[in-house]
Design a protein around this motif. Sequence first.
Motif, PDB file in Angstrom:
ATOM      1  N   LEU A 188       0.365   4.199  -2.623  1.00 26.53           N
ATOM      2  CA  LEU A 188       0.152   5.607  -2.256  1.00 26.53           C
ATOM      3  C   LEU A 188       1.133   6.510  -3.010  1.00 26.53           C
ATOM      4  CD1 LEU A 188      -0.335   5.182   1.601  1.00 26.53           C
ATOM      5  CD2 LEU A 188      -2.012   6.240   0.073  1.00 26.53           C
ATOM      6  N   THR A 248      -1.653   7.837  12.323  1.00 23.07           N
ATOM      7  CA  THR A 248      -1.770   6.854  11.239  1.00 23.07           C
ATOM      8  C   THR A 248      -0.475   6.078  11.178  1.00 23.07           C
ATOM      9  OG1 THR A 248      -2.169   6.552   8.852  1.00 23.07           O
ATOM     10  CG2 THR A 248      -0.918   8.480   9.476  1.00 23.07           C
ATOM     11  N   TRP A 249      -0.470   5.019  10.388  1.00 28.61           N
ATOM     12  CA  TRP A 249       0.792   4.317  10.161  1.00 28.61           C
ATOM     13  C   TRP A 249       1.713   5.279   9.408  1.00 28.61           C
ATOM     14  CZ3 TRP A 249       4.030   1.329  11.942  1.00 28.61           C
ATOM     15  CH2 TRP A 249       4.953   0.602  11.184  1.00 28.61           C
ATOM     16  N   GLU A 260       3.081  -9.485   1.315  1.00 31.14           N
ATOM     17  CA  GLU A 260       3.151  -8.040   1.134  1.00 31.14           C
ATOM     18  C   GLU A 260       2.371  -7.767  -0.137  1.00 31.14           C
ATOM     19  OE1 GLU A 260       4.595  -5.831   3.119  1.00 31.14           O
ATOM     20  OE2 GLU A 260       6.200  -6.887   4.182  1.00 31.14           O
ATOM     21  N   SER A 292       1.678   6.362   5.529  1.00 33.12           N
ATOM     22  CA  SER A 292       0.790   7.342   4.876  1.00 33.12           C
ATOM     23  C   SER A 292       1.565   8.625   4.579  1.00 33.12           C
ATOM     24  CB  SER A 292      -0.404   7.700   5.767  1.00 33.12           C
ATOM     25  OG  SER A 292      -0.971   6.593   6.386  1.00 33.12           O
ATOM     26  N   VAL A 312      -7.341   8.952   5.890  1.00 33.64           N
ATOM     27  CA  VAL A 312      -7.030   7.565   6.249  1.00 33.64           C
ATOM     28  C   VAL A 312      -8.263   6.968   6.924  1.00 33.64           C
ATOM     29  CG1 VAL A 312      -5.515   6.057   7.597  1.00 33.64           C
ATOM     30  CG2 VAL A 312      -4.594   8.169   6.597  1.00 33.64           C
ATOM     31  N   CYS A 338       0.845  -1.200   0.000  1.00 30.22           N
ATOM     32  CA  CYS A 338       0.000   0.000   0.000  1.00 30.22           C
ATOM     33  C   CYS A 338       0.880   1.250   0.000  1.00 30.22           C
ATOM     34  CB  CYS A 338      -0.915  -0.003   1.227  1.00 30.22           C
ATOM     35  SG  CYS A 338      -2.035   1.399   1.306  1.00 30.22           S
ATOM     36  N   THR A 339       2.044   1.158   0.611  1.00 32.74           N
ATOM     37  CA  THR A 339       2.965   2.303   0.625  1.00 32.74           C
ATOM     38  C   THR A 339       3.332   2.706  -0.800  1.00 32.74           C
ATOM     39  OG1 THR A 339       3.874   1.405   2.670  1.00 32.74           O
ATOM     40  CG2 THR A 339       5.136   3.150   1.609  1.00 32.74           C
ATOM     41  N   ALA A 358      -5.866   1.387   3.477  1.00 33.97           N
ATOM     42  CA  ALA A 358      -5.037   0.215   3.810  1.00 33.97           C
ATOM     43  C   ALA A 358      -5.777  -0.746   4.734  1.00 33.97           C
ATOM     44  CB  ALA A 358      -3.729   0.666   4.454  1.00 33.97           C
ATOM     45  N   CYS A 359      -6.503  -0.173   5.714  1.00 32.65           N
ATOM     46  CA  CYS A 359      -7.165  -0.996   6.738  1.00 32.65           C
ATOM     47  C   CYS A 359      -8.640  -1.181   6.446  1.00 32.65           C
ATOM     48  CB  CYS A 359      -7.117  -0.296   8.092  1.00 32.65           C
ATOM     49  SG  CYS A 359      -5.593   0.425   8.569  1.00 32.65           S
ATOM     50  N   LYS A 417      -3.731  -6.934   7.733  1.00 29.88           N
ATOM     51  CA  LYS A 417      -4.939  -6.376   7.140  1.00 29.88           C
ATOM     52  C   LYS A 417      -5.949  -7.503   6.875  1.00 29.88           C
ATOM     53  CE  LYS A 417      -2.510  -2.900   7.706  1.00 29.88           C
ATOM     54  NZ  LYS A 417      -1.857  -1.905   6.908  1.00 29.88           N
ATOM     55  N   SER A 465      -4.047  -2.219   1.399  1.00 33.16           N
ATOM     56  CA  SER A 465      -2.869  -3.013   1.781  1.00 33.16           C
ATOM     57  C   SER A 465      -3.246  -4.484   1.947  1.00 33.16           C
ATOM     58  CB  SER A 465      -2.294  -2.506   3.103  1.00 33.16           C
ATOM     59  OG  SER A 465      -1.294  -3.404   3.577  1.00 33.16           O
ATOM     60  N   PHE A 466      -2.326  -5.355   1.565  1.00 31.15           N
ATOM     61  CA  PHE A 466      -2.506  -6.795   1.769  1.00 31.15           C
ATOM     62  C   PHE A 466      -1.420  -7.346   2.689  1.00 31.15           C
ATOM     63  CE2 PHE A 466      -4.042  -6.059  -2.741  1.00 31.15           C
ATOM     64  CZ  PHE A 466      -5.358  -5.854  -2.358  1.00 31.15           C
ATOM     65  N   HIS A 467      -0.933  -6.498   3.594  1.00 31.10           N
ATOM     66  CA  HIS A 467      -0.015  -6.946   4.645  1.00 31.10           C
ATOM     67  C   HIS A 467      -0.775  -7.919   5.542  1.00 31.10           C
ATOM     68  CE1 HIS A 467       2.085  -6.617   8.533  1.00 31.10           C
ATOM     69  NE2 HIS A 467       3.161  -6.420   7.801  1.00 31.10           N
ATOM     70  N   LEU A 504      -8.939   4.756   9.288  1.00 30.45           N
ATOM     71  CA  LEU A 504      -8.118   4.020  10.246  1.00 30.45           C
ATOM     72  C   LEU A 504      -8.869   2.869  10.910  1.00 30.45           C
ATOM     73  CD1 LEU A 504      -5.151   4.300  11.014  1.00 30.45           C
ATOM     74  CD2 LEU A 504      -5.864   5.572  13.036  1.00 30.45           C
TER      75      LEU A 504
HETATM   76  C1  LIG Z   1      -0.663  -0.916   6.809  1.00 30.11           C
HETATM   77  C2  LIG Z   1      -0.877   0.500   6.478  1.00 30.11           C
HETATM   78  C3  LIG Z   1      -0.197   1.131   5.425  1.00 30.11           C
HETATM   79  C4  LIG Z   1       0.920   0.480   4.674  1.00 30.11           C
HETATM   80  O1  LIG Z   1       0.582  -0.698   4.045  1.00 30.11           O
HETATM   81  P1  LIG Z   1       1.759  -1.610   3.473  1.00 30.11           P
HETATM   82  O2  LIG Z   1       1.017  -2.524   2.547  1.00 30.11           O
HETATM   83  O3  LIG Z   1       2.359  -2.319   4.636  1.00 30.11           O
HETATM   84  O4  LIG Z   1       2.707  -0.747   2.771  1.00 30.11           O
HETATM   85  C5  LIG Z   1      -0.511   2.436   5.140  1.00 30.11           C
HETATM   86  N1  LIG Z   1      -1.440   3.111   5.838  1.00 30.11           N
HETATM   87  C6  LIG Z   1      -2.110   2.551   6.850  1.00 30.11           C
HETATM   88  C7  LIG Z   1      -3.135   3.342   7.580  1.00 30.11           C
HETATM   89  C8  LIG Z   1      -1.835   1.226   7.214  1.00 30.11           C
HETATM   90  O5  LIG Z   1      -2.485   0.698   8.252  1.00 30.11           O
END
Ligand SMILES: *Cc1c(COP(=O)(O)O)cnc(C)c1O
Length: 397
Positions: free
Chosen positions: A73, A94-95, A201, A98, A140, A69-70, A168-169, A195, A190-192, A142
């Motif tokens: 973005l 936020t993480w 990743e 962002s 975001v 997701c980074t 992302a979330c 999430k 995001s698919f971390h 969140l």
């Molecule tokens: C997890 C997260 C990201 C980043 O996602 P990645 O896939 O790990 O790069 C960005 N913003 C928020 C709010 C997140 O929770």
Amino acid sequence: MAWGGAPPGAPPDRVRVPLSQPSLGPSERAAIERPLESGWVVQGPEVAAFEREFAAWVGAGSAIATTSCTTALQLGAQTLGLRQGDEVVVPGFTWIASANAIEHAGGRVVFCDVSLETWNLDPRSLERALGPRTVGIVPVHLFGRLAPMEPVLALARSHGLWVLEDAACALGATRAGRHAGTFGDAGCWSFHPRKSITTGEGGMLAVAREGAEEAARSLRDHGVGGPAALRGQLPDYSRVGFNFRMTDLQAALGRAQLGRAEALIARRRLLARRYREALSEVGWLRLPSEAPDGETHGWQAFVVSVEVEPPRIDALDALTSRRDALMFALADAGVETRPGTHAPPLLSAYRGRGTTPRSLPGAAIAQGISLALPLYPELGDDAQAYVCEKVRAFAPG
Ligand SMILES: *Cc1c(COP(=O)(O)O)cnc(C)c1O
């Protein structure tokens, strides 16, 4: 008893409830066999299919898979025309990604404050953060709760700004049936593994602006494309691009996860409701607010706070030590928790810019008092009841 599986070397009968755990089963196993069989492991047919299926799932015109997701973005900001030195407003809680993504795309992040009621950006603070150099806003969503998109979009319209949603979330978060990430000019997911669905990743970008998709696809792939390519010559490279490509191994996994997304998110919703029922009587504990009527919450995380009295910025240290005491008590009982997320403007990477806890009190307090409880589809009923019992047994000082 080890609901989450004991870590290697841990005593076998010690209870351990992890904060989060991906839900991976036979359909994921079967899916990754496909690229292993075909030998096509880089971006290819699985990525193309995942993009189509994901776009249909969230109701976007199209979607572009990325490494995270980074990077989605960063790609989104560049595609929307961010230039060196342009200012972009990002919520102060936020993480850190962002903010980092904007800075890597050449922008300068200006932080706005957040509401402790929703953990999301505060529209009045957002409006105050806008200036002559502002070009965009990154709302975001969140922990899966939709950001206040109506005021965000109204401010964007009246100031001529773009809106890049950090969803992302927020897979599964909707308002009047419309998905988080599809309200603005572009949205990112995001698919971390923490999430709601995972590819190890990975990320996704959806751009709503006419003509922007081609630019995003080109930038993802070293900047490929341009007039010469159209004439059937050697491929031209018309931009200084990146390699932000997802692999077919990840996309195959993602397709299997997306096929189960409805059920995975429904299970999260059920667990969130159970937490609310089991903990609503705990006077010192503030539970995350439900989504208002017409909205659904994605429940990527269940983030509570210890609030013996209304949180004030001059009591931040005391507030934080109460939260930490709960975190340590739960850790002693084998329950893994984590602060909700960070206030990036107060982290070393951004601290030199003059933000203080008093200039963004909501973000500073949120960082100090928030706590994520275990939440993942495979969290069993007994394990959740155990977590609740340990929370109720805590006596804040
Ligand atoms: C997890 C997260 C990201 C980043 O996602 P990645 O896939 O790990 O790069 C960005 N913003 C928020 C709010 C997140 O929770």
